[in-house]
Design an enzyme around this catalytic site. Sequence first.
Site, mmCIF file in Angstrom:
data_model
loop_
_atom_site.group_PDB
_atom_site.id
_atom_site.type_symbol
_atom_site.label_atom_id
_atom_site.label_comp_id
_atom_site.label_asym_id
_atom_site.label_seq_id
_atom_site.Cartn_x
_atom_site.Cartn_y
_atom_site.Cartn_z
ATOM 1 N N ASN A 81 -5.662 -8.436 -5.735
ATOM 2 C CA ASN A 81 -5.815 -8.542 -7.271
ATOM 3 C C ASN A 81 -4.461 -8.712 -7.990
ATOM 4 O OD1 ASN A 81 -6.484 -8.087 -10.137
ATOM 5 N ND2 ASN A 81 -6.861 -5.866 -9.839
ATOM 6 N N TRP A 82 -4.194 -10.043 -8.436
ATOM 7 C CA TRP A 82 -2.767 -10.231 -8.786
ATOM 8 C C TRP A 82 -2.547 -9.702 -10.218
ATOM 9 C CZ3 TRP A 82 -1.542 -15.986 -7.117
ATOM 10 C CH2 TRP A 82 -1.649 -16.104 -5.743
ATOM 11 N N LYS A 83 -3.685 -9.451 -10.725
ATOM 12 C CA LYS A 83 -3.623 -8.996 -12.284
ATOM 13 C C LYS A 83 -2.894 -9.989 -13.052
ATOM 14 C CE LYS A 83 -3.678 -4.101 -10.572
ATOM 15 N NZ LYS A 83 -3.773 -2.636 -10.723
ATOM 16 N N HIS A 88 -13.072 -3.189 -13.314
ATOM 17 C CA HIS A 88 -11.766 -2.793 -13.190
ATOM 18 C C HIS A 88 -11.422 -1.525 -13.967
ATOM 19 C CE1 HIS A 88 -7.579 -2.118 -11.962
ATOM 20 N NE2 HIS A 88 -7.811 -2.653 -10.884
ATOM 21 N N GLU A 96 -8.616 -0.852 -15.394
ATOM 22 C CA GLU A 96 -7.858 -1.354 -16.547
ATOM 23 C C GLU A 96 -8.544 -1.884 -17.407
ATOM 24 O OE1 GLU A 96 -5.137 -3.431 -13.945
ATOM 25 O OE2 GLU A 96 -4.276 -1.429 -13.024
ATOM 26 N N GLU A 105 -11.937 2.935 -6.603
ATOM 27 C CA GLU A 105 -10.420 2.927 -6.925
ATOM 28 C C GLU A 105 -10.219 4.122 -7.822
ATOM 29 O OE1 GLU A 105 -8.655 -1.194 -6.443
ATOM 30 O OE2 GLU A 105 -9.661 -0.902 -8.548
ATOM 31 N N GLY A 159 -1.470 1.739 -8.885
ATOM 32 C CA GLY A 159 -0.199 1.491 -9.331
ATOM 33 C C GLY A 159 0.718 2.630 -9.319
ATOM 34 N N SER A 198 -2.782 1.885 -4.896
ATOM 35 C CA SER A 198 -1.646 1.987 -3.795
ATOM 36 C C SER A 198 -1.932 1.676 -2.379
ATOM 37 C CB SER A 198 -1.170 3.430 -4.044
ATOM 38 O OG SER A 198 -0.707 3.471 -5.627
ATOM 39 N N GLY A 238 -3.551 -4.287 -5.155
ATOM 40 C CA GLY A 238 -2.618 -4.626 -6.254
ATOM 41 C C GLY A 238 -1.563 -5.240 -5.931
ATOM 42 N N GLY A 239 -0.463 -4.429 -6.405
ATOM 43 C CA GLY A 239 1.109 -4.519 -6.171
ATOM 44 C C GLY A 239 1.344 -5.294 -4.898
HETATM 45 P P1 PGA Z 1 -2.369 -1.146 -6.665
HETATM 46 O O1 PGA Z 1 -3.720 -1.707 -7.536
HETATM 47 O O2 PGA Z 1 -2.751 -1.380 -5.222
HETATM 48 O O3 PGA Z 1 -1.022 -1.853 -7.301
HETATM 49 O O4 PGA Z 1 -2.420 0.460 -6.775
HETATM 50 C C1 PGA Z 1 -5.156 -1.584 -6.947
HETATM 51 C C2 PGA Z 1 -5.919 -2.311 -8.141
HETATM 52 O O5 PGA Z 1 -5.769 -1.995 -9.389
HETATM 53 O O6 PGA Z 1 -6.994 -2.955 -7.819
#
Ligand code: PGA
Length: 266
Positions: free
Chosen positions: A12-14, A100, A102, A170, A176, A215, A236-237
């Site tokens: 997930n590149w966000k 998600h 977010e 999640e 993050g 994470s 994500g990251g």
């Molecule tokens: P993260 O994000 O790996 O940076 O914690 C995961 C996500 O939001 O899907």
Amino acid sequence: MANAPIPMIAGNWKMNLFHNDGHALANDIAEKMLGRVGPSVDVAICPPLTLTGSICAFLSATPLRVGAQDCSPLQTGAHTGDISAEMIANLGCACCIVGHSERRRDHGETNQVVHAKAESVQRTRMTAIICIGETEAERNAGKTLEVVTKQLQESVPEGSGSANAVIAYEPVWAIGTGRTPTNAEIAEVHQHIRDLLFEMFDYDGYAIRILYGGSVNEKNANEILRVPHVNGALVGGASLKADTFWQIIEAVPKPSEVSAPVRVKA
Ligand code: PGA
């Protein structure tokens, strides 16, 4: 014992990366995938929508799938700024993340909205990656399983199954932050989700993939991906660098290493 589902690693590149860096990253991962030998794994990247069309076009002949990060629950019409699941599918996407945390946080998306979005994704024959997970306050109050149960029951459409739905657990506090639950905590929630999926979808509930997200990185992937009923990861990251994302893909266990005991319905 039933066959465990084929694991999935989704990046997930966000809201990150412009054209050149995004294309280079997609290209690097696709190249590694083409030369890969090892246990089978489905890999998807979910770039920002600005890059989706062009990345879909150049990846179309590769095994690397492309997904979107969100979509409108509506099909067409006067909805300025919104993008329908049909439009995303038309670009060549195979899947779309919905719910998600977010989006739930920044856009007030409720389980009902997430349900409608998941249905619109499934209507197009893409796979909906439906996210659920507790906040830190909810975990500290001992409410994790209660919260996850309600999110799952209210967000996952009735017409879901292993062909069109993936669940991503999640924990909001792990996203993050560099913090992750213990393996025992992940195992408890994934077992609980598996039991609920079995109740909701009978034996197909065993084939629905449950990803862990929050994470995940190249250091912890090995252990997390071996927790029972963890069928992959939403990253994500660590998906923003080809090397780290690739190390996570390489950490996927062989089918013989996976233990996912199946219960028999009474
Ligand atoms: P993260 O994000 O790996 O940076 O914690 C995961 C996500 O939001 O899907």
